[in-house]
Write an enzyme that holds these catalytic residues in place. Sequence first.
Site, short mmCIF file in Angstrom:
data_model
loop_
_atom_site.label_atom_id
_atom_site.label_comp_id
_atom_site.label_asym_id
_atom_site.label_seq_id
_atom_site.Cartn_x
_atom_site.Cartn_y
_atom_site.Cartn_z
N HIS A 90 43.98 80.23 97.33
CA HIS A 90 42.84 80.46 98.20
C HIS A 90 41.65 79.57 97.86
O HIS A 90 41.08 78.91 98.73
CB HIS A 90 42.42 81.93 98.16
CG HIS A 90 41.30 82.25 99.09
ND1 HIS A 90 41.47 82.29 100.46
CD2 HIS A 90 39.99 82.50 98.87
CE1 HIS A 90 40.31 82.56 101.03
NE2 HIS A 90 39.40 82.70 100.09
N HIS A 100 29.94 77.20 96.09
CA HIS A 100 31.14 77.57 95.34
C HIS A 100 31.40 76.60 94.19
O HIS A 100 32.53 76.43 93.75
CB HIS A 100 32.36 77.61 96.27
CG HIS A 100 32.22 78.61 97.36
ND1 HIS A 100 32.33 79.96 97.16
CD2 HIS A 100 31.97 78.45 98.69
CE1 HIS A 100 32.16 80.59 98.30
NE2 HIS A 100 31.95 79.70 99.24
N HIS A 127 38.88 78.97 101.64
CA HIS A 127 37.72 79.62 101.06
C HIS A 127 36.39 78.96 101.37
O HIS A 127 35.48 79.63 101.82
CB HIS A 127 37.89 79.78 99.55
CG HIS A 127 36.83 80.63 98.91
ND1 HIS A 127 36.69 81.95 99.22
CD2 HIS A 127 35.88 80.35 98.00
CE1 HIS A 127 35.68 82.44 98.52
NE2 HIS A 127 35.17 81.50 97.78
N VAL A 128 36.26 77.67 101.15
CA VAL A 128 34.99 76.99 101.42
C VAL A 128 34.94 76.66 102.90
O VAL A 128 35.77 75.92 103.40
CB VAL A 128 34.85 75.72 100.56
CG1 VAL A 128 33.61 74.94 100.96
CG2 VAL A 128 34.78 76.10 99.08
N HIS A 129 33.94 77.20 103.57
CA HIS A 129 33.81 77.01 105.02
C HIS A 129 32.90 75.82 105.32
O HIS A 129 31.91 75.93 106.02
CB HIS A 129 33.28 78.28 105.67
CG HIS A 129 34.22 79.44 105.52
ND1 HIS A 129 34.79 80.08 106.58
CD2 HIS A 129 34.70 80.05 104.41
CE1 HIS A 129 35.60 81.05 106.16
NE2 HIS A 129 35.55 81.05 104.84
#
Length: 133
Positions: A90, A100, A127-129
């Site tokens: 993820h 993050h 996970h990182v948008h």
Amino acid sequence: ALDSNTEHFGYPYNYPFQAFAARYPSPGQTTVGDIGSNLFYSYNIGPAHIAVLNNYVPFHPGSRQHEWFVHDLEVDLDRAKTPWLLVMVHGPPYHTYVNHYKEMECFMTVYEDLFYFHGVDLVLSGHVHAYER
């Protein structure tokens, strides 16, 4: 239906993946909402062996996940049948998104050498948008 016994609402029965496991059972999961099995797993699709790791459960050397992954790489993986080795996790190992920053640093100190040693071809993550390439 999920068990309504109130003792099952606490750890380990409802922590932290109960809702996820009930909606998206992983390969090999035997009961709806079973959060104790297959939070990490692997499967083959054509020429690809895909290992799915979980950076939200214990991953240190000696953990169930780490021992399983080493066994998967050293015993279960057959590069003659599946020459492509992909890993899904993820959290992204490398990115520049400040919110993050270094989130996967501990995970990668454990797994990066394994990825290189066993020739992982591609790591897929989310996970990182924020878009990066």
